[in-house]
Design an enzyme around this catalytic site. Structure first.
Site, PDB file in Angstrom:
ATOM      1  N   SER A 218       0.840  -1.201   0.000  1.00  0.00           N
ATOM      2  CA  SER A 218       0.000   0.000   0.000  1.00  0.00           C
ATOM      3  C   SER A 218       0.871   1.246   0.000  1.00  0.00           C
ATOM      4  O   SER A 218       0.567   2.239  -0.665  1.00  0.00           O
ATOM      5  CB  SER A 218      -0.918   0.002   1.223  1.00  0.00           C
ATOM      6  OG  SER A 218      -0.156   0.118   2.394  1.00  0.00           O
ATOM      7  N   ARG A 222       0.342   3.598  -3.132  1.00  0.00           N
ATOM      8  CA  ARG A 222      -0.293   4.894  -2.879  1.00  0.00           C
ATOM      9  C   ARG A 222       0.511   6.007  -3.549  1.00  0.00           C
ATOM     10  O   ARG A 222      -0.023   6.852  -4.278  1.00  0.00           O
ATOM     11  CB  ARG A 222      -0.376   5.149  -1.379  1.00  0.00           C
ATOM     12  CG  ARG A 222      -0.963   6.514  -1.053  1.00  0.00           C
ATOM     13  CD  ARG A 222      -1.016   6.760   0.444  1.00  0.00           C
ATOM     14  NE  ARG A 222      -1.762   5.719   1.113  1.00  0.00           N
ATOM     15  CZ  ARG A 222      -1.229   4.792   1.884  1.00  0.00           C
ATOM     16  NH1 ARG A 222       0.075   4.782   2.062  1.00  0.00           N
ATOM     17  NH2 ARG A 222      -1.966   3.885   2.459  1.00  0.00           N
ATOM     18  N   ASN A 226      -0.786   8.023  -6.955  1.00  0.00           N
ATOM     19  CA  ASN A 226      -0.998   9.469  -6.933  1.00  0.00           C
ATOM     20  C   ASN A 226      -0.143  10.175  -7.966  1.00  0.00           C
ATOM     21  O   ASN A 226      -0.609  11.045  -8.704  1.00  0.00           O
ATOM     22  CB  ASN A 226      -0.666  10.021  -5.544  1.00  0.00           C
ATOM     23  CG  ASN A 226      -1.858   9.956  -4.631  1.00  0.00           C
ATOM     24  OD1 ASN A 226      -2.791  10.739  -4.785  1.00  0.00           O
ATOM     25  ND2 ASN A 226      -1.846   9.032  -3.707  1.00  0.00           N
TER      26      ASN A 226
END
Lengths: 281, 152
Positions: A218, A222, A226
């Protein structure tokens, strides 16, 4: 923009695909080949590596120079800036990580500044460096290292090993195994229910392994997600012709926030994971 | 490969940061923090001693003012006393002078009166003589005249 790259007319799809293609090198049958490495796990993304290392060196140089000249007297502007960053990281780490470690704070500083620099590459207009690369004969150039999942995953793997290292260091190998197997459901160790213990342990192990592996995954996805999305929007805006100017500006302003926030989140989560790993239950 | 390379690069940078960046900066920051704290403490102490000195000074000034006031009061009182004394003395002196002057005037007046009386009698005698010379025989009235002269 599209069509100006000197390779004849280019569709939007080609333009986007070109921008998202890494400069890769890999070894095929003893031969080093460029950009024919699709699916090759040993391929090296030269552009990502290059930019991340260069940015890391910039970080090391700027902060190292400030550290070398650091004195307790009146600080220069550079030193003041570096100290603000260092102090910010230090207070964030102290708020979260209560153990004593010489590694965590410098790790957090490195992650924060380095990731911040890598994210910041996103704000360079998307065509500048790839077009310059084309002039120099480099066919593909992906400028933002954090839009390469290999880069973010490479960093989170280091964090992952640190999590394991800290868990083992603070709780012992037994504690590490216990953490993987005896939570969240405590297996009955005596009495008639003991027959169910192996199943419960197996269940716990699956659950906790997933939880453990999810942390680096994660963390890296992440940041990657992004930054990749942000970069993609920049590329799409670049396709709009004249309208790209105000849009690019607006998105860049908004992106400054994302850049900083993602660097901070990556750093903060690393610290949180490591503090969880070294906490005694 | 990229993944591995990035991991290695990260380890190297973290190590560099841990070794060469973080400690000197933290040392500098902490030393400066200590220095600032010391400076602030010193300033605090200075302020306190200043306050104390100011209180002392205002005490001293108050005392001095009180003393000055009392001295002034004394002086005023003394001055009043002197003035009153002077006034009383002046009055006495005036009365004395007045008495002396009055006595002298009286004396002079008496003396003048005596003189005047003598002169008047002389004039009276002279005028009587003149009158008598003409009308009265001096020899016949000699006894009266001499009696009169004796009475005068």
């Amino acid at each position: 923009m599209a069509g100006e790259s000197g390779h004849g007319p280019q569709t939007s799809g080609e333009y986007i695909a070109h921008h998202l293609q890494n400069l890769q090198v890999c070894n095929v049958d003893g031969q080093w080949v460029w950009n024919q490495c699709a699916g090759n796990p040993m391929a090296l993304n030269v552009d990502s590596m290059f930019f991340s290392v260069v940015l890391g060196l910039i970080f090391a140089w700027v902060f190292g120079r400030a550290a070398k000249k650091a004195s307790k007297g009146k600080p220069g502007k550079m030193q003041a800036f570096v100290e603000i960053v260092v102090d910010f990281i230090d207070s964030s780490v102290k708020d979260t990580f209560h153990g004593k470690s010489d590694l965590i704070a410098p790790l957090a500083l490195t992650i924060f500044v380095w990731v911040f620099f890598m994210n910041l590459m996103d704000l360079i207009p998307v065509d500048w460096l790839p077009e310059a690369g084309l002039l120099l004969g480099i066919p593909y150039l992906k400028v933002v290292p954090t839009t390469d999942v290999n880069i973010t995953f490479g960093m989170s793997i280091a964090v992952f090993f640190l999590i394991i290292f800290y868990t083992v260091k603070n709780k012992g190998i037994g504690g590490f195994i216990a953490e993987l197997t005896l939570h969240p459901i405590a297996p009955p160790l005596r009495g008639p229910g003991i027959a169910a213990a192996p199943f419960i342990i197996a269940f716990n192990f699956i659950l906790e392994s997933v939880a453990l592996l999810a942390k680096p995954l994660s963390l890296s996805l992440r940041l990657f997600g992004n930054m990749f999305a942000g970069e993609l929007i920049f590329i799409l805006i670049a396709l709009l012709g004249l309208w790209q100017l105000p849009l690019h500006f607006a998105w860049a302003v908004f992106h400054i926030l994302i850049v900083t926030l993602q660097a901070f989140i990556f750093m903060m989560l690393t610290v949180v994971y490591l503090s969880l790993a070294s906490e005694k239950h | 490969m990229t993944l591995l390379g990035q991991t290695i690069a990260m380890i190297i940078f973290v190590w560099f940061c841990m070794k060469f960046i973080w400690p000197p900066i933290m040392v500098a920051i902490e030393e400066r923090q200590k220095e600032i704290a010391d400076g602030l403490a010193a300033a605090e102490r200075g302020q306190q001693s200043l306050d104390k000195a100011q209180a002392e000074a205002s005490d001293l000034v108050g005392d001095a003012r009180k003393q000055a006031t009392s001295i002034l009061d004394q002086a005023q009182a003394r001055a009043n006393e002197i003035i009153a004394d002077g006034k009383a003395e002046g009055v006495k002196e005036r009365e004395r002078q007045l008495a002396a002057a009055t006595a002298e005037v009286e004396q002079e007046t008496n003396r003048a009166r005596e003189e005047l009386r003598g002169q008047v009698s002389a004039i009276a005698v002279a005028s009587a003589e003149k009158i008598l010379e003409r009308e009265i025989d001096a020899k016949a009235h000699d006894d009266i005249l001499s009696k009169l002269a004796a009475e005068l």
